[in-house]
Design an enzyme around this catalytic site. Structure first.
Site: not given
Ligand code: UD1
Ligand code: CA
Length: 458
Positions: A17, A82
């Site tokens: 995004r 995740g």
């Molecule tokens: C996550 C939390 C949620 C919280 C929110 C706050 C989980 C399951 N959920 O949700 O409870 O309220 O953040 O913003 O943790 N990332 C990786 N690899 C992955 C997935 C994510 O590096 O496989 C990183 C992303 O780049 C990002 C962060 O982790 O910086 C959060 O990931 P994102 O997918 O945004 O999580 P949310 O669904 O927003």
């Protein structure tokens, strides 16, 4: 002995995004990539090791992290399965054994070390896990913190898996978590993906710990501090908050800002007590302003050092390598670059001084230009102490104007001027008596003839 602490920073997201060629975490807040803000906070909170989990642009992100910390660990998360899966990508670092582990997101640059230290303190006080929460006006999209009456966290429920009742909870997961290093791997490995998104949720760690009858607590942070950046609109919002914080800090530390909202700081700007900053001033990276200096309105400064009592602007541009000594003065519409301007020297109006040294108390007249570039290389101009350079002079470098030397205005100086000498390097003036009047009368007659031709009487 101080507790060891591993901070795992998740930065494998695509950041689609942002609509950018660059990885999201490399986008800058106050001139510093977001991930460097996060690493700084982690280091300031006593992390003894940083591990970053990377996706695309791995090399560039690695370089950014290395700028902030020695010997970081890097892990590649090839598939985004995740946040739980992402943390486990740093398995090797975790296996090295740490008292505390912090998990942070690379796109949350406003996180404060104080908050991280509070989360770590909860571990010392007996919690297995401490989650950083915040109160959201609109909790949509966040994991909800389900807390029992004694303040123990029971579980974190992701939006898509939540019941209507759970969705009405406004205490949300910020994404920052501290947990004890011992047992960390076995608990992380217990995370499954049987949920609405089919992802390995780091947040499931809470229910797993509770299943093992471990204590899990929550600390609250301000919503602003845990803002994540997903779009450039959010990037701008975070920049605004960062700037507001920094201006406030500066004012509380004794700096006067006449119109704070128009002053833009860089992540590394240093301003001393009793400095005065007028409206519309932009600090690029690498600026130090000593106490008692004044920056007048509409100035742009970058890579420069300004000593006490010096004044800059209005409308001045100081470029990298500029050093203004005590009580030096750079006035309106001047540009100074890579120049040493000694104590009390004055460059008051409309000048360009680049690759130069200007001695103490020297006076550089209006419109003076150091011609530092010959089309191929840059050359230096040296101006001695107490020298006087008349207005509208060009100093063609390499050239030296000596101590207490005097350059007549309008000179093009191509040869060194010895100490205490006078140099005049311009066309000699020719004066002809009565010729001014002659020209005026001739012009008047020409105008009258033209008007008569057009049928008008003057
Ligand atoms: C996550 C939390 C949620 C919280 C929110 C706050 C989980 C399951 N959920 O949700 O409870 O309220 O953040 O913003 O943790 N990332 C990786 N690899 C992955 C997935 C994510 O590096 O496989 C990183 C992303 O780049 C990002 C962060 O982790 O910086 C959060 O990931 P994102 O997918 O945004 O999580 P949310 O669904 O927003
Ligand atoms: Ca998110």
């Amino acid at each position: 002995m101080a507790r060891s602490c591993l901070s795992i920073i998740l930065a494998a997201g695509d950041g689609t995004r942002m609509k950018s060629q660059r990885s999201k975490v490399l986008h800058e807040v106050a001139g510093l990539p977001m991930i460097r803000h996060v690493v700084r906070a982690a280091v300031a909170a006593g992390s003894t090791r940083i591990a970053a989990v990377l996706g695309r642009d791995g090399g560039l992100v690695e370089r950014a992290v290395r700028e902030e910390t020695a010997e970081p660990a890097f892990a590649q998360q090839h598939e985004r399965l995740g946040t739980g899966h992402a943390v486990l990508a740093a398995r090797e670092a975790i296996a090295d054994g740490f008292d505390d582990i912090l998990v942070l997101f690379g796109d949350t640059p406003l996180i404060r070390p104080e908050t991280l230290l509070r989360a770590r303190a909860a571990l010392v006080a007996g919690a297995q896990i401490c989650v950083v929460g915040f109160r959201a006006d609109d909790p949509t999209g966040y994991g909800r913190l389900l807390v029992d009456p004694d303040g123990q966290l029971l579980a974190i429920r992701e939006e898509k898996d939540a019941s209507d009742a759970e969705r009405s909870v406004t205490l949300c997961n910020a994404g920052v978590m501290a947990f004890r290093g011992e047992d960390a791997l076995s608990m992380l490995e217990a995370i499954g993906n049987a949920n609405a998104k089919g992802e390995y949720y780091l947040t499931d760690l809470v229910a797993i710990a509770r299943g093992r009858e471990m204590s899990v607590t929550v600390i609250e942070a301000g919503g602003e501090e845990v803002l994540g950046v997903n779009t450039r609109v959010e990037l701008a919002a975070v920049e605004t908050i960062w700037q507001e914080r920094r201006r406030r800090e500066a004012m509380l530390a004794g700096v006067t800002l006449l119109d704070p909202a128009t002053v833009h700081f860089s992540h590394d700007t240093q301003v001393g007590q009793d400095a005065l900053i007028e409206p519309n001033v932009v600090f690029g990276p690498g600026v130090t302003v000593a106490g008692g200096a004044t920056i007048h309105a509409f100035c742009h400064l970058e890579g420069c050092r300004i000593e006490a009592g010096a004044t800059v602007g209005p409308f001045a541009r100081l470029r990298p390598g500029t050093h203004l000594g005590p009580d030096a003065k750079v006035g309106n519409f001047c540009e100074v670059k890579n120049a040493e301007v000694a104590e009390g020297a004055k460059i008051n109006h409309l000048s360009y001084v680049g690759d130069a040294s200007v001695g103490a108390r020297a006076n550089i007249g209006a419109g003076t230009i150091t011609c530092n570039y010959d089309g191929a290389s840059k050359h230096r101009t040296q101006i001695g102490a107490d020298a006087f350079v008349g207005s509208n002079s060009s100093l063609v470098a390499p050239v030296r104007v000596g101590t207490m030397a005097y350059v007549g205005s309008g000179s093009v100086v191509t040869q060194d001027v010895p100490d205490e000498a006078l140099a005049i390097a311009r066309g000699r003036q020719v004066t002809k008596d009565g010729r001014g009047r002659e020209i005026a009368e001739r012009n008047r007659a020409a105008k009258a003839a033209k008007a008569a031709k057009a049928g008008k009487t003057p």
